[in-house]
Design a protein around this motif. Structure first.
Motif, PDB file in Angstrom:
ATOM      1  N   LEU A  25       0.834  -1.214   0.000  1.00  0.00           N
ATOM      2  CA  LEU A  25       0.000   0.000   0.000  1.00  0.00           C
ATOM      3  C   LEU A  25       0.864   1.259   0.000  1.00  0.00           C
ATOM      4  CD1 LEU A  25      -3.097  -0.069   0.078  1.00  0.00           C
ATOM      5  CD2 LEU A  25      -2.980   0.485   2.506  1.00  0.00           C
ATOM      6  N   ALA A  26       0.424   2.259  -0.769  1.00  0.00           N
ATOM      7  CA  ALA A  26       1.107   3.560  -0.753  1.00  0.00           C
ATOM      8  C   ALA A  26       0.080   4.624  -0.382  1.00  0.00           C
ATOM      9  CB  ALA A  26       1.703   3.856  -2.119  1.00  0.00           C
ATOM     10  N   LEU A  27       0.529   5.820  -0.068  1.00  0.00           N
ATOM     11  CA  LEU A  27      -0.388   6.914   0.259  1.00  0.00           C
ATOM     12  C   LEU A  27      -0.476   7.841  -0.947  1.00  0.00           C
ATOM     13  CD1 LEU A  27       0.883   7.736   3.850  1.00  0.00           C
ATOM     14  CD2 LEU A  27      -0.912   6.162   3.154  1.00  0.00           C
ATOM     15  N   TYR A  28      -1.670   8.349  -1.216  1.00  0.00           N
ATOM     16  CA  TYR A  28      -1.870   9.258  -2.354  1.00  0.00           C
ATOM     17  C   TYR A  28      -2.184  10.638  -1.789  1.00  0.00           C
ATOM     18  CZ  TYR A  28      -4.023  11.060  -6.695  1.00  0.00           C
ATOM     19  OH  TYR A  28      -4.340  11.801  -7.800  1.00  0.00           O
ATOM     20  N   ASP A  29      -1.355  11.641  -2.072  1.00  0.00           N
ATOM     21  CA  ASP A  29      -1.554  12.953  -1.463  1.00  0.00           C
ATOM     22  C   ASP A  29      -1.044  14.071  -2.386  1.00  0.00           C
ATOM     23  OD1 ASP A  29      -2.016  15.050   0.218  1.00  0.00           O
ATOM     24  OD2 ASP A  29      -0.513  14.517   1.708  1.00  0.00           O
ATOM     25  N   ASN A  78      -1.659  16.619   3.432  1.00  0.00           N
ATOM     26  CA  ASN A  78      -1.642  16.018   4.771  1.00  0.00           C
ATOM     27  C   ASN A  78      -0.435  15.109   4.944  1.00  0.00           C
ATOM     28  OD1 ASN A  78      -2.699  15.670   7.350  1.00  0.00           O
ATOM     29  ND2 ASN A  78      -3.746  13.787   6.771  1.00  0.00           N
ATOM     30  N   THR A  79       0.679  15.545   4.386  1.00  0.00           N
ATOM     31  CA  THR A  79       1.893  14.738   4.497  1.00  0.00           C
ATOM     32  C   THR A  79       3.027  15.606   5.029  1.00  0.00           C
ATOM     33  OG1 THR A  79       1.223  13.307   2.685  1.00  0.00           O
ATOM     34  CG2 THR A  79       3.575  13.393   3.169  1.00  0.00           C
ATOM     35  N   ALA A  80       3.642  15.185   6.126  1.00  0.00           N
ATOM     36  CA  ALA A  80       4.815  15.907   6.644  1.00  0.00           C
ATOM     37  C   ALA A  80       6.039  15.381   5.915  1.00  0.00           C
ATOM     38  CB  ALA A  80       4.947  15.660   8.142  1.00  0.00           C
ATOM     39  N   SER A  81       6.842  16.291   5.350  1.00  0.00           N
ATOM     40  CA  SER A  81       8.006  15.840   4.590  1.00  0.00           C
ATOM     41  C   SER A  81       9.265  15.876   5.438  1.00  0.00           C
ATOM     42  CB  SER A  81       8.200  16.733   3.365  1.00  0.00           C
ATOM     43  OG  SER A  81       8.462  18.053   3.799  1.00  0.00           O
ATOM     44  N   THR A  82       9.186  16.523   6.600  1.00  0.00           N
ATOM     45  CA  THR A  82      10.403  16.691   7.390  1.00  0.00           C
ATOM     46  C   THR A  82      10.069  16.997   8.836  1.00  0.00           C
ATOM     47  OG1 THR A  82      12.480  17.942   7.500  1.00  0.00           O
ATOM     48  CG2 THR A  82      10.535  19.204   6.928  1.00  0.00           C
ATOM     49  N   ARG A  83      11.048  16.798   9.702  1.00  0.00           N
ATOM     50  CA  ARG A  83      11.001  17.404  11.029  1.00  0.00           C
ATOM     51  C   ARG A  83      11.706  18.739  10.880  1.00  0.00           C
ATOM     52  NH1 ARG A  83      10.176  13.804  15.069  1.00  0.00           N
ATOM     53  NH2 ARG A  83      10.011  11.672  14.318  1.00  0.00           N
ATOM     54  N   SER A  84      11.193  19.766  11.502  1.00  0.00           N
ATOM     55  CA  SER A  84      11.839  21.072  11.361  1.00  0.00           C
ATOM     56  C   SER A  84      11.716  21.864  12.644  1.00  0.00           C
ATOM     57  CB  SER A  84      11.189  21.848  10.206  1.00  0.00           C
ATOM     58  OG  SER A  84      11.811  23.115  10.086  1.00  0.00           O
ATOM     59  N   ALA A 112      14.463  13.390  -2.727  1.00  0.00           N
ATOM     60  CA  ALA A 112      12.994  13.437  -2.854  1.00  0.00           C
ATOM     61  C   ALA A 112      12.578  12.668  -4.103  1.00  0.00           C
ATOM     62  CB  ALA A 112      12.525  14.883  -2.938  1.00  0.00           C
ATOM     63  N   ARG A 113      11.705  11.716  -3.908  1.00  0.00           N
ATOM     64  CA  ARG A 113      11.361  10.852  -5.040  1.00  0.00           C
ATOM     65  C   ARG A 113       9.986  10.248  -4.747  1.00  0.00           C
ATOM     66  NH1 ARG A 113       9.510   7.692  -8.705  1.00  0.00           N
ATOM     67  NH2 ARG A 113      10.991   6.764 -10.161  1.00  0.00           N
ATOM     68  N   PRO A 114       8.902  11.021  -5.012  1.00  0.00           N
ATOM     69  CA  PRO A 114       7.573  10.497  -4.678  1.00  0.00           C
ATOM     70  C   PRO A 114       7.180   9.314  -5.552  1.00  0.00           C
ATOM     71  CG  PRO A 114       7.414  12.623  -5.791  1.00  0.00           C
ATOM     72  CD  PRO A 114       8.859  12.340  -5.619  1.00  0.00           C
TER      73      PRO A 114
END
Ligand code: CMC
Length: 431
Positions: free
Chosen positions: A44-48, A53-59, A409-411
């Motif tokens: 399963l993958a997520l579609y966004d 609603n996707t966090a790409s990093t801690r910052s 980065a490679r969605p």
């Protein structure tokens, strides 16, 4: 305590259940990948689309609470920074994570001030543009070109080399931005004046003519300083995401930042204040406002400068800008469009359409009025955004480079095209 929090996911295709850890209010997308995984199924993958609603990093750079109208850089409220700090101090804070000591500040300001000149060959490149070139196009290509002047910049893991490029970028952005502006006017480019502050020098490079020394009005320099502070960072927006995405290939920071300039060039990101100005001009007089508002409520058009994806109470930057408007107009005279803007705001804030949808003035509602009063043509508005945002882009880029969890980065995609077609040669197809 969030360590023991989990999410149970039941795959109704197989009846299997999975327990996924919840950390910091998020689940890892990669944890979903085990669901349904088999020799024939990649899991399963997520579609966004749009990462809504996707966090790409801690910052730890910028904190926003949209419901409460809170914006903080490194934990400091934007209101306090705008009132008490300078843009260069804020840039230091964003990049280094803490406020500078007196000595660090002195050194930082000295370094930025003495890197404001750009190589003469870059000047020739700018001169090669057509007379009507958009200044954002000129800025984005000249920022990218800087990488060719500093090839050592590709050593992104060397902190000293990285520091030099950060200083260069923050120092040279106003020079490149001002020269793009002068180019459109057919005026000679003005060299930096290192006796002046960051914003004073920018004003000098924009407006100096034959005088020996340009003396900017301190109230205008201060207003610009406030606007620069307000625009310095805004966490994972489109251009910051572009810088991080391109930077994740480990390219040099000039190339990564030029991608941020490119993203900001787009009308959905950096161009709203120009749209506000056009809207106010079109309305023309206060008596036309009720009819305009009715049109907005019928869905015929939007009230530009209102609403925000994140801020659903108020945009704290808009409140600060409103104060700067008075300071600028005290020097330049009142922009006649101000009356229309104020009346529009008054009517909209009392109207249930806007109240129920949580639509409030955003940062762009008043900034265009200030920029116009400062004699900037609309094409320059986004340049005025890109210059201070460079500090935020670089702070985020440094964080990315030092973050061991980050990868290129490679969605994923959901493939919707054809499969296994048999190629028919051109001769056959065109028969
Ligand atoms: N005027 C009239 N109606 C609006 C407006 C507006 N400016 N903004 C949102 N709405 C309505 C929208 O039609 C929808 O109504 P309904 O529920 O009846 O369909 C509802 O409010 C929710 O809007 P949305 O489009 O779901 O909200 P969003 O979060 O997707 O969009 C926005 C945010 C900023 C794109 C949008 O408010 C907008 O287009 N505003 C005008 C453009 C603008 O000023 N942009 C600058 C943003 S600040 C710059 C920055 O931070 O970078």
């Amino acid at each position: 305590m969030t360590e023991n929090h989990t999410l149970t996911v039941r795959d109704n295709r197989t009846g299997e259940e999975y327990e996924l850890p919840i950390t910091d209010g998020t689940v890892r997308a990669s944890d979903f990948n085990q669901i349904g995984k088999s020799a024939d199924d990649p899991g399963l993958a997520l579609y966004d689309p749009g990462f809504t609603n996707t966090a790409s990093t801690r910052s730890s750079v910028t904190y926003i609470d949209g419901d409460k109208g809170i914006l903080e850089y490194r934990g400091y409220p934007i209101e306090q920074l705008a009132e008490k700090s300078t843009f260069l101090e804020v840039a230091y804070l964003l990049i280094h994570g803490e406020l500078p000591t007196e000595k660090q500040h002195e050194q930082w300001v000295h370094e930025i001030t003495f890197h404001t000149f750009v190589h003469e060959n870059l000047k020739s490149q700018l001169q090669g543009f057509r007379y009507d070139a958009h200044p954002m196009g000129m800025l984005l290509s000249s920022v990218g070109a800087l990488s060719t002047f500093y090839p050592e910049a590709r050593n992104i893991h060397d902190p000293d080399i990285r520091h030099d490029q950060i200083v260069r970028l923050i120092a040279k952005m106003p020079t490149l931005g001002a020269w793009s502006f002068r180019h459109a006017q057919g005026k000679p480019y003005v060299y930096p004046d290192n006796d002046l502050t960051y914003t004073e020098n920018f004003l000098s490079m924009l407006f100096k003519m034959s005088e020996q020394k340009y003396n900017p009005d301190p109230r205008l320099a201060k207003a610009l300083e406030v606007l620069f502070i307000l625009h310095a960072d805004h966490e994972q927006n489109c251009s910051t995401n572009a810088v991080r995405s391109v930077g994740s290939s480990q390219v040099d920071p000039y190339s990564a930042v030029s991608s941020g300039v490119a993203a900001l060039y787009g009308p959905l990101h950096g161009g709203a204040n120009e749209a506000v100005l056009k809207m106010l001009k079109r309305i023309g007089t206060p008596d036309k406002i009720p009819a305009f508002i009715e049109g907005v409520k019928k869905g015929e058009e939007k009230l530009m400068g209102f609403g925000h994806r994140v801020y659903k109470n108020f945009d704290p930057r808009a409140t600060i800008i409103k104060k700067a408007v008075d300071d600028v107009f005290a020097v330049t005279g009142v922009n006649p469009l101000l009356e229309i803007a104020q009346e529009l705001e008054r009517i909209a804030l009392e109207d249930d359409y806007f109240i129920s949808r949580k639509l409030y003035p955003n940062v762009d509602f008043y900034s265009g009025l200030i920029y116009e009063a400062l004699q900037f043509p609309p094409e320059m508005f986004t340049v005025l955004f890109a210059i201070p945002r460079t500090a935020g882009w670089l702070a985020q880029w440094v964080e990315l480079v030092d973050d061991k969890e980050q990868k290129i980065a490679r969605p994923k995609q959901i493939y919707t095209g054809d499969r296994r077609l048999d190629f028919v040669s051109a001769q056959e197809r065109w028969k």
